[in-house]
Write a protein that holds these residues in place. Structure first.
Motif, PDB file in Angstrom:
ATOM      1  N   PRO A 195      28.956  33.706  39.669  1.00  7.78           N
ATOM      2  CA  PRO A 195      28.134  32.622  40.214  1.00  7.78           C
ATOM      3  C   PRO A 195      28.272  31.341  39.392  1.00  7.78           C
ATOM      4  N   ASP A 196      28.180  30.222  40.083  1.00  8.79           N
ATOM      5  CA  ASP A 196      28.273  28.929  39.402  1.00  8.79           C
ATOM      6  C   ASP A 196      27.120  28.720  38.426  1.00  8.79           C
ATOM      7  N   SER A 197      25.964  29.266  38.732  1.00  5.89           N
ATOM      8  CA  SER A 197      24.753  29.005  37.945  1.00  5.89           C
ATOM      9  C   SER A 197      24.602  29.903  36.721  1.00  5.89           C
ATOM     10  N   ALA A 198      25.475  30.870  36.526  1.00  4.95           N
ATOM     11  CA  ALA A 198      25.322  31.837  35.436  1.00  4.95           C
ATOM     12  C   ALA A 198      26.082  31.425  34.177  1.00  4.95           C
ATOM     13  N   ARG A 199      25.521  31.822  33.045  1.00  4.43           N
ATOM     14  CA  ARG A 199      26.258  31.754  31.784  1.00  4.43           C
ATOM     15  C   ARG A 199      27.105  33.022  31.737  1.00  4.43           C
ATOM     16  N   VAL A 200      28.385  32.892  31.398  1.00  3.18           N
ATOM     17  CA  VAL A 200      29.291  34.044  31.426  1.00  3.18           C
ATOM     18  C   VAL A 200      30.021  34.165  30.090  1.00  3.18           C
ATOM     19  N   GLN A 201      29.915  35.334  29.482  1.00  2.00           N
ATOM     20  CA  GLN A 201      30.659  35.645  28.268  1.00  2.00           C
ATOM     21  C   GLN A 201      31.777  36.606  28.644  1.00  2.00           C
ATOM     22  N   VAL A 202      32.995  36.243  28.277  1.00  2.27           N
ATOM     23  CA  VAL A 202      34.168  37.039  28.638  1.00  2.27           C
ATOM     24  C   VAL A 202      34.838  37.570  27.376  1.00  2.27           C
ATOM     25  N   ASP A 203      35.120  38.871  27.371  1.00  2.00           N
ATOM     26  CA  ASP A 203      35.935  39.513  26.346  1.00  2.00           C
ATOM     27  C   ASP A 203      37.055  40.217  27.110  1.00  2.00           C
ATOM     28  N   ALA A 204      38.223  39.588  27.176  1.00  2.00           N
ATOM     29  CA  ALA A 204      39.333  40.108  27.976  1.00  2.00           C
ATOM     30  C   ALA A 204      40.515  40.465  27.080  1.00  2.00           C
ATOM     31  N   ARG A 205      41.129  41.614  27.376  1.00  2.00           N
ATOM     32  CA  ARG A 205      42.324  42.052  26.623  1.00  2.00           C
ATOM     33  C   ARG A 205      43.362  42.562  27.602  1.00  2.00           C
ATOM     34  N   ILE A 206      44.609  42.236  27.296  1.00  2.00           N
ATOM     35  CA  ILE A 206      45.712  42.667  28.153  1.00  2.00           C
ATOM     36  C   ILE A 206      46.851  43.187  27.282  1.00  2.00           C
ATOM     37  N   GLY A 207      47.482  44.285  27.718  1.00  2.00           N
ATOM     38  CA  GLY A 207      48.618  44.833  26.971  1.00  2.00           C
ATOM     39  C   GLY A 207      49.836  43.937  27.104  1.00  2.00           C
ATOM     40  N   THR A 265      43.368  34.401  32.377  1.00  2.00           N
ATOM     41  CA  THR A 265      42.860  33.059  32.654  1.00  2.00           C
ATOM     42  C   THR A 265      41.366  33.163  32.893  1.00  2.00           C
ATOM     43  N   ALA A 266      40.586  32.352  32.178  1.00  2.00           N
ATOM     44  CA  ALA A 266      39.131  32.335  32.359  1.00  2.00           C
ATOM     45  C   ALA A 266      38.620  30.920  32.127  1.00  2.00           C
ATOM     46  N   PHE A 267      38.135  30.293  33.185  1.00  2.00           N
ATOM     47  CA  PHE A 267      37.528  28.963  33.106  1.00  2.00           C
ATOM     48  C   PHE A 267      38.446  27.935  32.436  1.00  2.00           C
ATOM     49  N   GLY A 268      39.715  27.980  32.740  1.00  2.00           N
ATOM     50  CA  GLY A 268      40.674  27.016  32.207  1.00  2.00           C
ATOM     51  C   GLY A 268      41.359  27.429  30.914  1.00  2.00           C
ATOM     52  N   THR A 321      44.324  38.655  23.656  1.00  2.00           N
ATOM     53  CA  THR A 321      42.874  38.707  23.771  1.00  2.00           C
ATOM     54  C   THR A 321      42.367  37.309  24.057  1.00  2.00           C
ATOM     55  N   LEU A 322      41.367  37.206  24.928  1.00  2.00           N
ATOM     56  CA  LEU A 322      40.737  35.919  25.215  1.00  2.00           C
ATOM     57  C   LEU A 322      39.230  36.144  25.256  1.00  2.00           C
ATOM     58  N   ARG A 323      38.515  35.383  24.448  1.00  2.00           N
ATOM     59  CA  ARG A 323      37.051  35.429  24.453  1.00  2.00           C
ATOM     60  C   ARG A 323      36.550  34.025  24.729  1.00  2.00           C
ATOM     61  N   THR A 324      35.591  33.932  25.639  1.00  2.00           N
ATOM     62  CA  THR A 324      35.043  32.627  25.982  1.00  2.00           C
ATOM     63  C   THR A 324      33.600  32.780  26.422  1.00  2.00           C
ATOM     64  N   ASP A 325      32.857  31.707  26.298  1.00  2.00           N
ATOM     65  CA  ASP A 325      31.452  31.654  26.700  1.00  2.00           C
ATOM     66  C   ASP A 325      31.306  30.386  27.519  1.00  2.00           C
ATOM     67  N   SER A 326      30.978  30.521  28.798  1.00  2.00           N
ATOM     68  CA  SER A 326      30.958  29.381  29.706  1.00  2.00           C
ATOM     69  C   SER A 326      29.628  29.284  30.444  1.00  2.00           C
ATOM     70  N   GLY A 327      29.120  28.079  30.565  1.00  2.00           N
ATOM     71  CA  GLY A 327      27.906  27.846  31.335  1.00  2.00           C
ATOM     72  C   GLY A 327      26.651  27.880  30.481  1.00  2.00           C
ATOM     73  N   THR A 328      25.552  27.434  31.087  1.00  2.00           N
ATOM     74  CA  THR A 328      24.286  27.369  30.365  1.00  2.00           C
ATOM     75  C   THR A 328      23.132  27.928  31.182  1.00  2.00           C
ATOM     76  N   GLY A 329      23.426  28.660  32.235  1.00  2.00           N
ATOM     77  CA  GLY A 329      22.380  29.174  33.120  1.00  2.00           C
ATOM     78  C   GLY A 329      21.479  30.195  32.453  1.00  2.00           C
ATOM     79  N   ALA A 330      20.339  30.440  33.084  1.00  2.00           N
ATOM     80  CA  ALA A 330      19.378  31.424  32.579  1.00  2.00           C
ATOM     81  C   ALA A 330      19.913  32.845  32.740  1.00  2.00           C
ATOM     82  N   LEU A 376      36.713  43.096  30.002  1.00  2.00           N
ATOM     83  CA  LEU A 376      37.799  43.321  30.957  1.00  2.00           C
ATOM     84  C   LEU A 376      39.050  43.775  30.226  1.00  2.00           C
ATOM     85  N   ARG A 377      39.713  44.798  30.763  1.00  2.00           N
ATOM     86  CA  ARG A 377      40.928  45.335  30.154  1.00  2.00           C
ATOM     87  C   ARG A 377      41.970  45.607  31.237  1.00  2.00           C
TER      88      ARG A 377
END
Length: 86
Positions: free
Chosen positions: A13-25, A30-33, A42-51, A58-59
């Motif tokens: 959702p556009d309104s959510a804060r999303v924390q991503v911990d992604a790993r690929i062999g 790709t996550a939020f640019g 490995t890619l870790r990101t924290d995007s958004g400010t929603g409640a 993700l693996r």
């Protein structure tokens, strides 16, 4: 979520804060640019400010991981319905 071989796409959702911990062999993430390509990435990101906070772990062995905001994918926003109104 784990996938051996293939593509894993998650729409959030556009309104959510999303924390991503992604790993690929081997492949691409790709996550939020932000992107990571190659072997054992490995890619870790924290995007958004929603409640609402969504934490994604993700693996993928070989393939592609993509995390996309719903509006960027052309998915219209939804309004939750009241229980029993369906």
């Amino acid at each position: 979520v784990e996938v051996g071989i293939g593509e894993l796409t998650v729409y959030v959702p556009d309104s959510a804060r999303v924390q991503v911990d992604a790993r690929i062999g081997a492949g691409a993430i790709t996550a939020f640019g932000a992107t990571a390509n190659g072997y054992r990435e490995t890619l870790r990101t924290d995007s958004g400010t929603g409640a609402q906070l969504i934490k994604l772990t993700l693996r993928v062995g070989i393939g592609k991981i993509e995390v996309v905001r719903a509006s960027a994918a052309g998915i219209p926003p939804t309004t939750p319905s009241a229980p029993g109104s369906e």
